[in-house]
Each structure stands twice: as C-alpha cells, then as structure tokens.
Design a protein around this motif. Structure first.
Motif, PDB file in Angstrom:
ATOM      1  N   PRO A  88       0.805  -1.225   0.000  1.00 32.34           N
ATOM      2  CA  PRO A  88       0.000   0.000   0.000  1.00 32.34           C
ATOM      3  C   PRO A  88       0.842   1.281   0.000  1.00 32.34           C
ATOM      4  CG  PRO A  88      -0.775  -1.522   1.696  1.00 32.34           C
ATOM      5  CD  PRO A  88       0.464  -2.125   1.131  1.00 32.34           C
ATOM      6  N   THR A  89       1.916   1.253   0.771  1.00 30.62           N
ATOM      7  CA  THR A  89       2.792   2.429   0.859  1.00 30.62           C
ATOM      8  C   THR A  89       4.225   1.940   0.974  1.00 30.62           C
ATOM      9  OG1 THR A  89       1.108   3.587   2.133  1.00 30.62           O
ATOM     10  CG2 THR A  89       3.281   4.554   2.138  1.00 30.62           C
ATOM     11  N   MET A 263      -9.333   0.415  -3.190  1.00 37.30           N
ATOM     12  CA  MET A 263      -8.314  -0.069  -2.263  1.00 37.30           C
ATOM     13  C   MET A 263      -8.442  -1.570  -2.005  1.00 37.30           C
ATOM     14  SD  MET A 263      -6.552   2.663  -1.479  1.00 37.30           S
ATOM     15  CE  MET A 263      -6.820   4.035  -2.583  1.00 37.30           C
ATOM     16  N   GLU A 272       0.345   6.452  -6.775  1.00 36.39           N
ATOM     17  CA  GLU A 272       0.729   7.857  -6.906  1.00 36.39           C
ATOM     18  C   GLU A 272       2.066   7.997  -6.186  1.00 36.39           C
ATOM     19  OE1 GLU A 272       0.944  10.684  -8.169  1.00 36.39           O
ATOM     20  OE2 GLU A 272      -0.977  11.656  -7.732  1.00 36.39           O
ATOM     21  N   PHE A 273       2.861   8.952  -6.605  1.00 38.00           N
ATOM     22  CA  PHE A 273       4.145   9.179  -5.943  1.00 38.00           C
ATOM     23  C   PHE A 273       4.097  10.429  -5.082  1.00 38.00           C
ATOM     24  CE2 PHE A 273       5.436   7.028  -9.926  1.00 38.00           C
ATOM     25  CZ  PHE A 273       5.985   5.900  -9.353  1.00 38.00           C
ATOM     26  N   SER A 274       4.770  10.368  -3.965  1.00 32.88           N
ATOM     27  CA  SER A 274       5.003  11.583  -3.189  1.00 32.88           C
ATOM     28  C   SER A 274       6.502  11.673  -2.954  1.00 32.88           C
ATOM     29  CB  SER A 274       4.293  11.520  -1.840  1.00 32.88           C
ATOM     30  OG  SER A 274       2.899  11.561  -2.026  1.00 32.88           O
ATOM     31  N   ASP A 275       7.053  12.820  -3.234  1.00 34.40           N
ATOM     32  CA  ASP A 275       8.484  13.025  -3.011  1.00 34.40           C
ATOM     33  C   ASP A 275       8.701  13.784  -1.715  1.00 34.40           C
ATOM     34  OD1 ASP A 275       9.020  11.757  -5.363  1.00 34.40           O
ATOM     35  OD2 ASP A 275       9.177  13.589  -6.542  1.00 34.40           O
ATOM     36  N   TYR A 276       9.728  13.374  -1.005  1.00 34.83           N
ATOM     37  CA  TYR A 276      10.060  14.051   0.242  1.00 34.83           C
ATOM     38  C   TYR A 276      11.544  14.388   0.244  1.00 34.83           C
ATOM     39  CZ  TYR A 276       5.542  12.250   1.700  1.00 34.83           C
ATOM     40  OH  TYR A 276       4.206  11.975   1.768  1.00 34.83           O
ATOM     41  N   ALA A 277      11.901  15.376   1.037  1.00 31.82           N
ATOM     42  CA  ALA A 277      13.305  15.751   1.123  1.00 31.82           C
ATOM     43  C   ALA A 277      13.584  16.263   2.518  1.00 31.82           C
ATOM     44  CB  ALA A 277      13.611  16.851   0.107  1.00 31.82           C
ATOM     45  N   HIS A 288       2.378   5.086  -3.301  1.00 33.84           N
ATOM     46  CA  HIS A 288       1.246   4.552  -2.544  1.00 33.84           C
ATOM     47  C   HIS A 288       0.023   4.348  -3.437  1.00 33.84           C
ATOM     48  CE1 HIS A 288      -0.472   8.591  -2.321  1.00 33.84           C
ATOM     49  NE2 HIS A 288       0.716   9.026  -1.971  1.00 33.84           N
ATOM     50  N   TRP A 289      -0.806   3.423  -3.014  1.00 28.97           N
ATOM     51  CA  TRP A 289      -2.046   3.134  -3.747  1.00 28.97           C
ATOM     52  C   TRP A 289      -2.838   4.426  -3.916  1.00 28.97           C
ATOM     53  CZ3 TRP A 289      -4.419  -1.518  -0.610  1.00 28.97           C
ATOM     54  CH2 TRP A 289      -3.596  -2.643  -0.783  1.00 28.97           C
ATOM     55  N   SER A 294     -11.089   8.899  -6.544  1.00 33.91           N
ATOM     56  CA  SER A 294     -10.745  10.135  -5.830  1.00 33.91           C
ATOM     57  C   SER A 294     -10.691  11.295  -6.818  1.00 33.91           C
ATOM     58  CB  SER A 294      -9.392   9.991  -5.121  1.00 33.91           C
ATOM     59  OG  SER A 294      -8.365   9.901  -6.076  1.00 33.91           O
ATOM     60  N   PHE A 295     -10.825  12.507  -6.293  1.00 33.97           N
ATOM     61  CA  PHE A 295     -10.893  13.665  -7.185  1.00 33.97           C
ATOM     62  C   PHE A 295      -9.600  13.865  -7.963  1.00 33.97           C
ATOM     63  CE2 PHE A 295     -10.238  18.127  -8.226  1.00 33.97           C
ATOM     64  CZ  PHE A 295     -11.372  18.364  -8.984  1.00 33.97           C
ATOM     65  N   THR A 296      -8.482  13.745  -7.295  1.00 40.95           N
ATOM     66  CA  THR A 296      -7.214  14.097  -7.933  1.00 40.95           C
ATOM     67  C   THR A 296      -6.830  13.129  -9.053  1.00 40.95           C
ATOM     68  OG1 THR A 296      -6.467  15.183  -5.931  1.00 40.95           O
ATOM     69  CG2 THR A 296      -4.764  14.549  -7.469  1.00 40.95           C
TER      70      THR A 296
ATOM     71  N   VAL B 149       9.863  22.568   3.897  1.00 42.13           N
ATOM     72  CA  VAL B 149      11.161  22.110   3.397  1.00 42.13           C
ATOM     73  C   VAL B 149      11.197  22.263   1.879  1.00 42.13           C
ATOM     74  CG1 VAL B 149      12.614  20.068   3.047  1.00 42.13           C
ATOM     75  CG2 VAL B 149      11.650  20.538   5.309  1.00 42.13           C
ATOM     76  N   LYS B 150      10.114  21.854   1.246  1.00 40.74           N
ATOM     77  CA  LYS B 150      10.062  21.954  -0.215  1.00 40.74           C
ATOM     78  C   LYS B 150      10.115  23.411  -0.678  1.00 40.74           C
ATOM     79  CE  LYS B 150       7.626  17.638  -0.928  1.00 40.74           C
ATOM     80  NZ  LYS B 150       6.385  16.994  -1.350  1.00 40.74           N
ATOM     81  N   MET B 153      13.534  24.721  -0.555  1.00 42.95           N
ATOM     82  CA  MET B 153      14.357  24.176  -1.638  1.00 42.95           C
ATOM     83  C   MET B 153      13.924  24.715  -3.001  1.00 42.95           C
ATOM     84  SD  MET B 153      14.628  20.244  -0.374  1.00 42.95           S
ATOM     85  CE  MET B 153      16.062  19.719  -1.308  1.00 42.95           C
ATOM     86  N   VAL B 161      -6.330  15.343  -3.423  1.00 42.09           N
ATOM     87  CA  VAL B 161      -7.641  15.390  -2.783  1.00 42.09           C
ATOM     88  C   VAL B 161      -8.254  14.001  -2.809  1.00 42.09           C
ATOM     89  CG1 VAL B 161      -9.917  16.465  -2.761  1.00 42.09           C
ATOM     90  CG2 VAL B 161      -7.935  17.762  -3.569  1.00 42.09           C
ATOM     91  N   ARG B 170      -4.868   2.251   3.131  1.00 38.94           N
ATOM     92  CA  ARG B 170      -3.427   2.072   2.929  1.00 38.94           C
ATOM     93  C   ARG B 170      -2.735   1.705   4.230  1.00 38.94           C
ATOM     94  NH1 ARG B 170      -3.831   6.619  -0.693  1.00 38.94           N
ATOM     95  NH2 ARG B 170      -3.231   8.015   0.992  1.00 38.94           N
ATOM     96  N   ILE B 214     -16.424  16.421  -4.153  1.00 42.51           N
ATOM     97  CA  ILE B 214     -17.242  15.276  -4.557  1.00 42.51           C
ATOM     98  C   ILE B 214     -18.611  15.319  -3.891  1.00 42.51           C
ATOM     99  CG2 ILE B 214     -17.486  12.769  -4.398  1.00 42.51           C
ATOM    100  CD1 ILE B 214     -14.496  12.516  -4.724  1.00 42.51           C
TER     101      ILE B 214
END
Ligand code: SF4
Ligand code: SF4
Ligand code: SF4
Ligand code: SF4
Lengths: 362, 256
Positions: A88-89, A263, A272-277, A288-289, A294-296, B149-150, B153, B161, B170, B214
């Motif tokens: 899932p993540t 799910m 979907e990807f999430s980037d972190y730093a 993550h799934w 979902s709207f996005t 942080v972003k 940078m 959403v 998840r 929604i």
C-alpha cells in the motif's frame, strides 16, 4: 480422464497441518488468511489452527461479520494477496546528496500463499501482467515459491466469480488446490513441485465417491456464484452503455468517491508518488495506492480528464470489464465481491452491471 | 536554498494548529535556520506586517478587524497558507452560526460589550485567495513542515484530494463501518490525519473537513442515511458537519 484422476488426492482436514509444516520445513514463510485478535487479516501462519478454519465470513453490501462455527466456510477479507505483493505504501528509492539513486532493499522472504481463493489467484494473474515491468512487484512475486489454493464449495454473500469464470474452482497457475468436503479434503495437483509435496505429506488417491461429491459441490457453488449475466454478455452491454451518461449518473448517484472499492479490489494497481526531502540533501520517493474514484485521479496540469464523479465511477467499471481485456487479455474483475462488501454505501457492482444488460437509454 | 521570510497570523482559533507546527519545527532545527519569522503574535512583540515569502494563517474570521488584517497579509505575502480547519472551513466556532449572537456571547462572557463579533464565521478563502490548505483540527504539523522544506528548496507540492478512507485502507485498518457497524465520517472527509480515529477502532468525526469536490447536497443526504442507520443521530451528524465543514456547507457546491 484417467490421467486427471491420478492427480486427485484425498485426506482428512488435519493433513492441511502436515502440508503447512512441510512447507515450513523448507524454510518458507506461509501466508494465509488468519485472525489477529478478532480481526481477519492476511499474514504469516504456522499451524492449521491459525487458519480461519472454524469461521464463516458473512458478507453483504456494506457489511462484513465473522461468525465462529465449527466447519465454517471462510472466503476472504478486506485484504487480498495484493497487500502482500504490491504494498500500500513504500519508499521505492532514495536519492543521495550526490544524486545517486538508491533502490530500497526489499526483505521479502521466500514465501507460500496458502489457502487463497480462486478469485485471488485470478487477480494475481492480472497483477502479474499489469505489473510485468514493475521490478518491485516482480521481485516479490518471484519469492512466492508455492501457491496453495482453497477452492470454494460455498460462495460468499457477494461473490460472483461463476459469472466471470474465475472461480469457484481453479484450472491453472497453482501448485496444490484443495476443497473442503466436511472433514474430508480433496486435493488437486497443479505442478511437479506440488506433486512432490503431496507425496511427502502422504495423501491417498481420491476415491470415485469423493470425486463425485467434489464435482457436485463445485457445480453447485459455480451455479450459486453466477449472480450476474455471463461475462461476455455484460461486456457487450457495457460497450453499449459506455456513452450513456444517464446510466452512469444513476449508477453512481449514491457513490461518495471514497475509493474503498479501489483499495480493496485485488486487481486495482494504481499508485501515486510523493516526493520528500530533508535539508541535508537526502530525498526519497514514496509510492502509494491511489484510487480512480478520488478527485485528484485524472487531474493533470491545468485540466482534469474526469472532473465529475460519474465519469470516474464509469471509468472504474469499464476498466474492470472492458479495458483490462485490451491491456492484458484478462477480465479486470475477478468477481470477488470485495468492492461490494467494503463499500460503506453498499453500492452493488453486480446490480450495476446487470442493469446495463437490457438498459434502454432515456 | 534560501531563507524564507514568514509571518504567522492567528485569528479566531485555539492555537492548537500552531502548536502542532511548533512541535514539528522544534524537531527540525535545520529547517528553522531557513525561516526568518518576521511576525508571530505568540512568539514576538512586533506588530508590523512586512512583505514576506510565506504567510501562515490559523483561525477563522469573525469580525471586520480580522478581515482587514487578512487582506493586508495577503497583499504582503507571496504564498498564503490556510492552516487548520478553522482557517479552511470555519472551525468549531461555526457552531454558533445562525444562533442569536447575544445569547452566545453572554453564555461565555460576563461583559459582552468587549466582544466584537459578526453573526457569520468566515473561512480565510472566503475573504482572500489561498494558495495551500492544511485542514485538520488540529492540522498535521508534520505535513506543513515537510511542505516548508520543499518551499525552502524552491519546490512546491500538488495537493492530493482524496477521502480519509484511502489513507485508512493504505494503513491496513479494518473498516470500522463495514466490520464493526460503527458510523464513520471517513468516506466524506478529507485525508491527512493518518486515519487516527479508525486506528483506535473509532469512527472518524470529520475534523479534516468535507471532501466538497465530490460530496454535494444529494450525496450528503444519502450518506447521512447510512450513518443514521448505524446509530448516529441526525443532530450529531449535522453538528459535526457544522463544526468542521461549515464554509463548504454554505457554498452551493456543484455535483462532482
Ligand atoms: S468469488 Fe468465487 S473464488 Fe472468490 S471467494 Fe467467492 S466463491 Fe470463492
Ligand atoms: S466504495 Fe462505494 S461509495 Fe466508495 S467510491 Fe467505491 S462505489 Fe463509491
Ligand atoms: S471490481 Fe469488485 S468484484 Fe471485481 S475484482 Fe475488484 S473488488 Fe472484486
Ligand atoms: S474505517 Fe472509516 S475511514 Fe476507514 S475505510 Fe472505514 S469508513 Fe473509511
């Protein structure tokens, strides 16, 4: 026919324990549906009593209950093998401060999927193809050493695999399959590896009587699990209503776009990807799934492919029934019924696709 | 990377969100070095609102002074962040909306003349344009810190959403609605909290606000029937919505 007969064995339900032990002796981790406290989950088991052998899952649209009863019939839960193979993540890689990409180490040990259902196996087949070039999935998949399937003599309240052709029995892709006929278990061997294991456990060839009972039970189960018109009929009907906006507005009128269906669906694979730093120069990418309800989902820079919920609901259904076929040559819906049971609104996919058959647009 | 000038504005709220942010910042000394906080009522004496890169606004707007202040801050900031459910949706003080103002004020204050409030409770984006929203009661301080942080940078973030159920699933939490028959507002609530309540096997009460992109009126009505059937009274349901999603209820949302 006689060669096939030779591939059927029988034994008492207790022999399942021997099977689990034989697999563990090979140093394998055995994964199955089991209880964690009072919660039905999927995870590591070490003996027969860990399996949900004395439980029945009572499933209906929007509701799931577990009943303890001797010789219960357990189908499945919110979780599926997807949870084990397509996390899932997960952080999929890190980027060091000198821009080196470091793949995350995966410590998935050699494992066995035990007691998964025919629909689960069909879903794995779909994921195998959809995620063919996903090395994270494939690495894990390669560590599944055995697949032991439990065929269903009694479909659950939301099952409809009989209509799709993905259950309640299996034809290929497994090492051993078994079906519980009361205290007796009928075993089917699907591979050389499976045959060796069966020999080791000491099963005897199935008698004609057991085989007859097995065939009868499975035919009855297939009939019960054929709750929607046959797959091909549904496909043709959905092709016809694909652009009938009214149909989809009506079908999704109660849907709140919560993505529970996505799910829990064992073939839904989108991420979907999430980037972190952090400010030391390290960065990491998490995958993550992500659900198409979902709207996005479907949103792109400056625009949206499916801004209204009925469009996204339509996409979900058409993807399962039409587009997977074009993508990977298999139905994307395996008829497990999870999206029906775990939908908090109790929206019934069976009703929606059945209504498409014979739908006359207004 | 360059230093960001930041102003932090607190309107009508409990400071819980800002506390969450402070906890997260204190744990990130390296980030603090890149933030030049020029205005923060709770940390500094300065009352001058200067031009800044980032303005963080906690709280909702309940009088005209606050409205003016927010407008000023908007003009002087490059990026404006609405922090917390009060700023994004109006927050718990919205519970008084529609009630007799004098009765409400007298219930808490012996001398009501000192209290300057309008009958309405306004979210920040009903007054000025908001660039980023971090709802939650309290908001997720970690999420805001990661976002800062972003920004430091030179990057940004596209908001995702989705409903709380996505996050809940998840995390591998068995659904309290389907498995336990408990009413849960997760299906209509924005994600972001980490499915805190369901992870303790309780239903969500919607504190991150309504997923209004929604859930329109008809869907809300359908959903209310489900939670009612599971034992939540209509009154309680409406109170939770009012407390955490007020501004989206007063907008006539279109069908998504
Ligand atoms: S859908 Fe079919 S194979 Fe799957 S659990 Fe139900 S009866 Fe068994
Ligand atoms: S689970 Fe049900 S309500 Fe939620 S998105 Fe799927 S169909 Fe809609
Ligand atoms: S669409 Fe529903 S019934 Fe079909 S495979 Fe997915 S969860 Fe199972
Ligand atoms: S427990 Fe609540 S938030 Fe989690 S999936 Fe169920 S309804 Fe959604």
């Amino acid at each position: 026919m006689s060669r096939m007969l030779g591939e059927y064995f029988e034994g008492s339900v207790l022999l399942l324990e021997n099977l689990i032990l034989a697999l563990k002796e090979q140093g394998l981790r055995v994964l199955s549906y089991k209880l964690e406290g009072d919660l039905p989950v999927i995870g590591e088991v070490s003996r027969l009593s860990d399996l949900l052998i004395d439980y029945t899952d009572i499933q209906s649209p929007g509701s799931y209950r577990l009943a303890k009863e001797v010789k219960g019939v357990f189908r499945h839960t919110q979780y599926s093998p997807k949870h084990l193979l397509h996390y899932p993540t997960q952080v999929i890689y890190e980027i060091s401060d000198d821009f080196e990409i470091i793949r995350t180490k995966d410590d998935f040990p050699p494992s066995v999927l035990f007691g998964i259902k025919p629909c689960d196996l069909a879903a794995i087949e779909v994921l195998d193809k959809v995620l063919e070039r996903d090395d994270v999935y494939q690495a894990r998949r390669a560590r599944i050493e055995y697949i032991v399937v439990e065929e269903c003599v009694e479909p659950g309240g939301t099952c409809f695999c009989g209509s799709i052709g993905t259950g309640p029995a299996v034809a290929k892709g497994y090492d051993i399959a078994y079906a519980r006929l009361g205290d007796q278990v009928l075993f089917k061997v699907g591979s050389e590896k499976g045959l060796k294991l069966v020999e080791k456990v000491g099963l005897t060839p199935a008698s004609d009587e057991t085989l007859r009972r097995y065939n009868e039970a499975l035919n009855e189960a297939r009939r019960k699990a054929s709750r929607i018109p046959p797959f091909n009929v549904v496909v043709r009907a959905l092709e016809d209503v694909a652009v009938a906006e009214g149909f989809w507005r009506e079908a999704s009128a109660r849907c709140v776009g919560c993505t529970n269906c996505n799910m829990v669906c064992p073939t839904c694979f989108c991420t979907e990807f999430s980037d972190y730093a952090d400010l030391s120069g390290k960065a990491w990418r998490e995958r993550h799934w992500f659900g198409c309800l979902s709207f996005t989902y479907g949103q792109v820079a400056g625009q949206h492919f499916r801004p209204e919920l009925f469009m996204r609901y339509r996409h979900f259904v058409l993807h399962k029934f039409l587009f997977y076929q074009r993508q990977v040559g298999l139905p994307g819906c395996v008829g497990c019924g999870r999206c029906i049971t775990w939908c908090p609104m109790g929206i019934d996919l069976r009703e929606v696709v059945s209504r498409a058959v014979g739908y006359v647009g207004r | 990377m360059r230093k960001l000038s930041v102003s932090v504005l607190k309107l009508t709220s409990c400071s819980g969100c800002l506390n969450e942010v402070l906890y997260s910042l204190v744990a990130r000394a390296e980030l603090l070095r890149y933030l030049n906080i020029s205005y923060f009522t709770e940390l500094q004496d300065s009352n001058a609102i200067e031009d800044v890169d980032v303005a963080i606004v906690e709280g909702s707007i309940v009088n005209s002074e606050q409205e003016e202040l927010v407008k000023q801050v908007r003009e002087k900031s490059r990026v404006l962040i609405a922090l917390g459910t009060c700023a994004v949706f109006g927050g718990v003080q919205s519970l008084r909306a529609g009630e007799d103002l004098r009765t409400v004020v007298l219930a808490s204050y012996p001398n009501p003349d000192h209290i300057k409030v309008l009958p309405e409770v306004k979210s920040v984006d009903s007054v000025v344009n908001v660039d980023y929203r971090f709802s939650g009661c309290p908001a997720n301080g970690e999420a805001l810190a990661r976002f800062l942080v972003k920004l430091v940078m030179g990057g940004s973030e596209s908001p995702i959403v989705e409903s709380l159920c996505s996050e809940c699933k998840r995390k591998g939490i068995l659904c309290v609605t389907v498995f336990d028959g408990k009413p849960c507002l997760g299906p209509i609530t924005l994600s972001g909290c980490g499915a805190l309540c369901p992870s303790f096997r309780r239903g969500c009460y919607g504190c991150y606000g309504l997923n209004a992109l929604i859930v329109d009126r008809e869907k809300l009505e359908e959903f209310s029937k489900v939670v009612e059937r599971l034992g939540m009274s209509r009154e309680d349901f409406m109170a939770m919505l009012k407390a955490f999603s007020y501004s989206s209820l007063t907008k006539s949302s279109s069908s998504r």
